[in-house]
Design a protein around this motif. Sequence first.
Motif, PDB file in Angstrom:
ATOM      1  N   GLN A  34      34.477  40.175  31.851  1.00  0.00           N
ATOM      2  CA  GLN A  34      34.026  40.668  33.224  1.00  0.00           C
ATOM      3  C   GLN A  34      33.143  39.327  34.039  1.00  0.00           C
ATOM      4  O   GLN A  34      33.143  39.246  35.132  1.00  0.00           O
ATOM      5  N   LYS A  38      33.746  37.154  37.240  1.00  0.00           N
ATOM      6  CA  LYS A  38      32.695  37.234  38.215  1.00  0.00           C
ATOM      7  C   LYS A  38      32.269  35.705  38.365  1.00  0.00           C
ATOM      8  O   LYS A  38      32.021  35.356  39.628  1.00  0.00           O
ATOM      9  N   GLN A  41      35.052  33.783  40.346  1.00  0.00           N
ATOM     10  CA  GLN A  41      35.165  34.219  41.904  1.00  0.00           C
ATOM     11  C   GLN A  41      34.107  33.518  42.552  1.00  0.00           C
ATOM     12  O   GLN A  41      34.498  32.981  43.705  1.00  0.00           O
ATOM     13  N   LYS A  42      32.744  33.408  42.123  1.00  0.00           N
ATOM     14  CA  LYS A  42      31.775  32.675  42.560  1.00  0.00           C
ATOM     15  C   LYS A  42      31.956  31.015  42.734  1.00  0.00           C
ATOM     16  O   LYS A  42      31.789  30.580  43.902  1.00  0.00           O
TER      17      LYS A  42
END
Length: 55
Positions: A34, A38, A41-42
Amino acid sequence: MAKKESKGEISVREAGRRGGTTTKERHGPEFYKQIGHKGGQKVKELIERGKAAEK
């Protein structure tokens, strides 16, 4: 690399290893999946912002 022996102190590397082990025991492998997603994506968002700023 030679090991330094000292009284009660641990190296940064050892502290990181212990923290990682504790995190893995508490949250499990899914947690790493996870947070990796994350972070990815950043990075994607930042790259897109950089490209838009160039235009």
